[in-house]
Design a protein around this motif. Structure first.
Motif, PDB file in Angstrom:
ATOM      1  N   ASN A 617       0.943  -1.171   0.127  1.00  0.00           N
ATOM      2  CA  ASN A 617       0.062  -0.006  -0.056  1.00  0.00           C
ATOM      3  C   ASN A 617       1.047   1.302   0.082  1.00  0.00           C
ATOM      4  N   PHE A 618       0.362   2.533   0.237  1.00  0.00           N
ATOM      5  CA  PHE A 618       1.183   3.548   0.021  1.00  0.00           C
ATOM      6  C   PHE A 618       2.089   3.808   1.180  1.00  0.00           C
ATOM      7  N   ASP A 619       1.512   3.583   2.475  1.00  0.00           N
ATOM      8  CA  ASP A 619       2.427   3.673   3.573  1.00  0.00           C
ATOM      9  C   ASP A 619       3.557   2.544   3.403  1.00  0.00           C
ATOM     10  N   GLU A 620       3.362   1.407   3.077  1.00  0.00           N
ATOM     11  CA  GLU A 620       4.415   0.519   2.700  1.00  0.00           C
ATOM     12  C   GLU A 620       5.483   0.805   1.710  1.00  0.00           C
ATOM     13  N   ARG A 621       4.886   1.482   0.692  1.00  0.00           N
ATOM     14  CA  ARG A 621       6.001   1.766  -0.529  1.00  0.00           C
ATOM     15  C   ARG A 621       6.632   3.056   0.151  1.00  0.00           C
ATOM     16  N   ARG A 622       6.127   3.890   0.780  1.00  0.00           N
ATOM     17  CA  ARG A 622       7.065   4.939   1.246  1.00  0.00           C
ATOM     18  C   ARG A 622       7.882   4.499   2.295  1.00  0.00           C
ATOM     19  N   ALA A 623       7.725   3.670   3.038  1.00  0.00           N
ATOM     20  CA  ALA A 623       8.662   3.164   4.128  1.00  0.00           C
ATOM     21  C   ALA A 623       9.796   2.417   3.308  1.00  0.00           C
ATOM     22  N   VAL A 624       9.206   1.639   2.255  1.00  0.00           N
ATOM     23  CA  VAL A 624      10.601   1.023   1.551  1.00  0.00           C
ATOM     24  C   VAL A 624      11.319   1.868   0.890  1.00  0.00           C
ATOM     25  N   SER A 675      14.982   0.075  10.693  1.00  0.00           N
ATOM     26  CA  SER A 675      14.297  -0.582  12.047  1.00  0.00           C
ATOM     27  C   SER A 675      13.609  -1.861  11.345  1.00  0.00           C
ATOM     28  N   THR A 676      13.066  -2.699  12.584  1.00  0.00           N
ATOM     29  CA  THR A 676      12.436  -4.160  12.306  1.00  0.00           C
ATOM     30  C   THR A 676      11.347  -3.604  11.439  1.00  0.00           C
ATOM     31  N   ASN A 677      10.375  -2.909  11.406  1.00  0.00           N
ATOM     32  CA  ASN A 677       9.106  -2.699  10.647  1.00  0.00           C
ATOM     33  C   ASN A 677       9.726  -2.376   9.117  1.00  0.00           C
ATOM     34  N   GLU A 678      10.649  -1.726   8.817  1.00  0.00           N
ATOM     35  CA  GLU A 678      11.488  -1.443   7.807  1.00  0.00           C
ATOM     36  C   GLU A 678      11.727  -2.619   6.968  1.00  0.00           C
ATOM     37  N   PHE A 679      12.560  -3.333   7.976  1.00  0.00           N
ATOM     38  CA  PHE A 679      13.206  -4.892   7.326  1.00  0.00           C
ATOM     39  C   PHE A 679      12.023  -5.689   6.816  1.00  0.00           C
ATOM     40  N   GLN A 680      10.989  -5.818   7.719  1.00  0.00           N
ATOM     41  CA  GLN A 680       9.796  -6.709   7.223  1.00  0.00           C
ATOM     42  C   GLN A 680       9.115  -6.095   5.874  1.00  0.00           C
ATOM     43  N   VAL A 681       8.950  -4.884   5.604  1.00  0.00           N
ATOM     44  CA  VAL A 681       8.597  -4.418   4.631  1.00  0.00           C
ATOM     45  C   VAL A 681       9.500  -4.501   3.270  1.00  0.00           C
ATOM     46  N   ILE A 682      10.722  -4.475   3.721  1.00  0.00           N
ATOM     47  CA  ILE A 682      11.749  -4.845   2.679  1.00  0.00           C
ATOM     48  C   ILE A 682      11.680  -6.165   2.112  1.00  0.00           C
ATOM     49  N   CYS A 683      11.496  -7.182   3.095  1.00  0.00           N
ATOM     50  CA  CYS A 683      11.134  -8.758   2.879  1.00  0.00           C
ATOM     51  C   CYS A 683      10.046  -9.083   2.017  1.00  0.00           C
ATOM     52  N   LYS A 684       9.067  -8.247   2.259  1.00  0.00           N
ATOM     53  CA  LYS A 684       7.696  -8.416   1.446  1.00  0.00           C
ATOM     54  C   LYS A 684       7.796  -7.581   0.129  1.00  0.00           C
ATOM     55  N   CYS A 685       8.709  -6.605   0.144  1.00  0.00           N
ATOM     56  CA  CYS A 685       8.734  -5.964  -1.258  1.00  0.00           C
ATOM     57  C   CYS A 685       9.581  -6.868  -2.221  1.00  0.00           C
ATOM     58  N   PHE A 686      10.434  -7.703  -1.595  1.00  0.00           N
ATOM     59  CA  PHE A 686      11.403  -8.416  -2.550  1.00  0.00           C
ATOM     60  C   PHE A 686      11.240 -10.129  -2.145  1.00  0.00           C
ATOM     61  N   GLY A 687      10.066 -10.294  -1.886  1.00  0.00           N
ATOM     62  CA  GLY A 687       9.540 -11.657  -1.368  1.00  0.00           C
ATOM     63  C   GLY A 687       9.437 -12.434  -2.780  1.00  0.00           C
ATOM     64  N   PHE A 688       9.576 -13.818  -2.377  1.00  0.00           N
ATOM     65  CA  PHE A 688       9.463 -14.557  -3.559  1.00  0.00           C
ATOM     66  C   PHE A 688       8.799 -16.074  -3.014  1.00  0.00           C
ATOM     67  N   GLU A 689       7.989 -16.682  -3.550  1.00  0.00           N
ATOM     68  CA  GLU A 689       7.302 -17.884  -2.693  1.00  0.00           C
ATOM     69  C   GLU A 689       8.066 -19.091  -3.538  1.00  0.00           C
TER      70      GLU A 689
END
Length: 717
Positions: A617-624, A675-689
């Protein structure tokens, strides 16, 4: 050396063989031997003689080498030459000249007024009986027009009809066959002469009275005695109501001894017996017909029916009148002493199927017929044809017994089984009454007669059918019914979910398929063309689903329905135009019809790894964006982060776990920048199943850092 002894019979047989060939073909031996004898001394050499018979005449006469050598030895003279003239005289001069003989038949025999045709022995006997019956009619001579001794067949038939001589078509044909002349007239002179002889014979033996009629007591040797009637003690002794009449003394099945059943009923009984015991009618009659002409004698047909009745588990009894009815039905029209058993076999086999079914493939056959299915046992009355008072009385009696059995809890089957030694389901009528009385079921005589009339057959009282209506068993629920229902509910397919907006978007579905095709290099047409056996360029919907499942596109049911609706054939909506679908999928590699535009450079489809789990979403893209800006301050050339990430990627697949990604950032001191929240957002942005877990695409992560570092390096402060 051993020499063969020459026999005159062999020479004569060879000459007859030559004579038969000459008579058949019309040859002349003189024409073949005279050119070889220019001096006309009637002698030729042995080689010339053999060359004629084995060379020129070999294909026409067909003599073997031993036969030719025997002829040469027989007609050889002392000097070794062959006396061919003697052979030609033996062959040609021994033909009789029929022109010298007087004719044996002058043709006047046909002009004899008493000339008649010859018949077979059986036809002559039948004709004699017929003429004996016609001979009692007087004055027949005056009614036939006098001419040349013959009348037409129509005139002959009119005379017989005027004299009220009722002749069947078979008998009339027999008369015409005997006295037919010139193929269309009847020799009535010979017919009347034969009648005169019969009448004269009757007068001489006293068979006719003065009026010309047969004597009533002819032949007059039988003594007629009127015997008194025997007493009937059963009259008035049987108790029965006047409403229902008296009970028959004899069983209804015994009436067949006096009157045969209907032909259709007999055939239905035979078909039912053959169907229940699975019998082949052909096996019981073909041994009597070694020539396979389809006809046997009446006695053989009788024996075949007897063997057919006693074969199988259940027996079938055919009385003599019934067998005579079958013989009369299938009697040979040309020979009354024979029966057409193959016609009988075809009629019986209709209970299984229809003959010559291959000629009418669209015919629907439902054997056995309704008559065979509804046929009751022999001796059983048709309950629908019984009078209404008798049926009502029987229903009341059955209801009374049923209530008594249910109230007292009686078991009638053991009592009936004691009297049924052969266990065929039938007992005698007195035994059935004893079983009812032994259980305390008292009924009137009228009720017992009604029950016996309903459950009786040729074998006795059918207590199986009686107990089935008297002792109805309660319906038992099977034990596995609950387990079956639960198992069926577990294995039932899940209910269909309503399609989402993404499942109805054909663009997203094709992008998903093209990404799979580019990544795994799949050729879709290879999986779908196998279902197109006739090369129609279309396949069924079920085959289309089966082919895509082999490609492992992992499409949902709603996505498949959307795909099939889009690529359905315009003329056949129930089929899919898989060729058009394959061309659309192949556009991920190239473009069609490039030979028409050689300057166009095709662009390959770039697959994307984005999915619903990568959506930000918008907040997550801004955090990434903020986190990547922090991490891009130090380039990879200084931190050497790529080598650390590659050390954790043992299979060189481009992805590592989130734990390994966090360890790599700690080793280079970059984990403290975010931060930890930013790390989780990065993992979600570059995630691969991958498999059953989510990993991080570290290659895309390094490329993003390099791009941010390169763009930020030249940014003015």
């Amino acid at each position: 050396m051993h020499y063969k002894q020459m026999k005159l019979s062999d020479i004569w047989r060879t000459c007859n063989k030559i004579r038969a060939a000459i008579f058949r073909i019309g040859l002349n031996l003189w024409d073949y031997f005279l050119p070889l004898d220019p001096k006309k001394n009637r002698l030729i050499s042995e080689s010339q003689f053999i060359s004629v018979l084995s060379g020129q005449l070999k294909g026409k006469i067909g003599l073997s080498e031993p036969e030719i050598s025997d002829l040469a030895d027989y007609f050889r003279v002392q000097d070794g030459r062959i006396f061919y003239a003697q052979l030609c005289e033996v062959i040609h001069n021994s033909v009789p000249d029929f022109m010298k003989n007087q004719p044996l038949v002058s043709g006047l025999e046909w002009e004899d007024p008493m000339q008649v045709n010859r018949l077979s022995m059986s036809e002559e006997r039948k004709l004699n009986l017929l003429l004996s019956k016609i001979a009692t009619v007087v004055n027949i001579r005056r009614l036939i027009a006098k001419n040349h001794g013959v009348v037409t067949i129509a005139h002959f038939a009119r005379v017989l009809d005027f004299l009220q001589i009722l002749v069947s078509p078979v008998d009339f044909n027999l008369l015409v066959k005997k006295y037919l002349k010139d193929s269309y007239t009847v020799n009535y002179i010979a017919f009347l002469a034969e009648l005169d002889k019969i009448v004269q014979y009757f007068y001489e033996h006293g068979a006719l009275d003065l009026g010309g009629d047969l004597v009533a007591q002819f032949p007059g040797r039988v003594i007629h005695a009127e015997l008194p009637k025997l007493p009937r003690p059963e009259i008035g002794k049987i108790l029965a109501s006047s409403l229902f009449g008296k009970k028959n003394v004899f069983h209804p099945a015994l009436k067949d001894n006096y009157q045969a059943e209907n032909l259709i009923t007999i055939m239905s009984r035979i078909q039912q017996h053959v169907l229940q015991n699975r019998l082949r009618v052909n096996e019981f009659f073909r041994d009597f017909d070694p020539l396979r002409c389809g006809k046997i004698t009446t006695s053989q047909f009788h024996r075949g029916l007897d063997n057919l009745g006693i074969s199988g588990i259940q027996r079938m009894f055919l009385s003599l009148p019934e067998i005579e009815t079958m013989i009369t039905q299938y009697r040979d029209p040309t020979d009354p002493t024979r029966v057409c058993w193959q016609t009988f076999e075809d009629d019986v086999d209709h209970v299984f199927t229809v003959k010559n079914l291959e000629r009418t493939p669209e015919l629907e056959v439902n054997p056995p017929s309704q008559e065979v299915r509804d046929l009751q046992r022999k001796g059983t009355k048709d309950w629908h044809q019984v009078n209404i008072p008798r049926r009502e009385l029987c229903e009341e009696a059955v209801d009374k017994i049923k209530k008594r059995v249910l109230k007292r809890g009686l078991l009638l089957k053991p009592f009936f089984r004691d009297y049924d030694k052969s266990n065929n389901g039938h007992v005698t009528i007195p035994n059935a009454r004893q079983c009812l009385v032994a259980n305390g079921i008292l009924m009137s005589d009228e009720e017992l007669y009604a029950l016996e009339e309903r459950y009786n057959c040729d074998m006795g009282f059918n207590y199986f059918r009686f107990l089935k209506e008297i002792e109805p068993k309660p319906e038992e629920v099977p034990l596995y019914q609950g387990l079956y229902a639960r198992t069926k509910a577990v294995n039932a397919p899940p209910p269909a979910k309503p399609p989402t907006r993404a499942e109805q978007d054909i663009v997203q579905i094709l992008v998903k398929i093209k990404s799979k095709v580019v990544q795994e290099r799949i050729r879709v047409s290879q999986f779908l063309s196998d279902f197109d056996k006739c090369n129609e360029q279309v396949i069924k919907r079920e085959d289309f689903k089966r082919g895509l499942s082999n490609c492992r596109f992992e499409l949902t049911e709603n996505e498949l329905e959307t795909l099939m609706d889009v690529f359905a054939s315009p003329m056949r909506r129930q089929c899919i135009d898989y060729r058009r679908f394959s061309d659309v999928v192949e556009e991920s590699f190239t473009q069609p019809c490039l030979e028409r535009a050689p300057l166009i450079v095709p662009l390959q489809h770039i697959p994307t790894k984005d999915c619903d789990k990568n959506f930000l979403n918008f907040d997550e893209r801004r955090a990434v964006a903020v986190a990547l800006q922090k991490l891009s301050k130090k380039p990879d050339l200084q931190m050497n982060l790529l080598n650390v990430l590659q050390d954790y990627d043992k299979t060189n697949c481009g992805t590592i776990t989130t734990e390994q990604f966090l360890k790599s950032l700690h080793k280079r001191g970059m984990a403290d920048l975010i931060s930890t929240n930013e790390f989780q957002v990065i993992c979600k942005c570059f995630g691969f199943e991958r498999g059953m877990r989510n990993e991080v695409d570290y290659r895309s992560f390094i490329k993003a850092l390099d791009v941010l570092y390169a763009t930020d390096k030249y940014t003015p402060i």
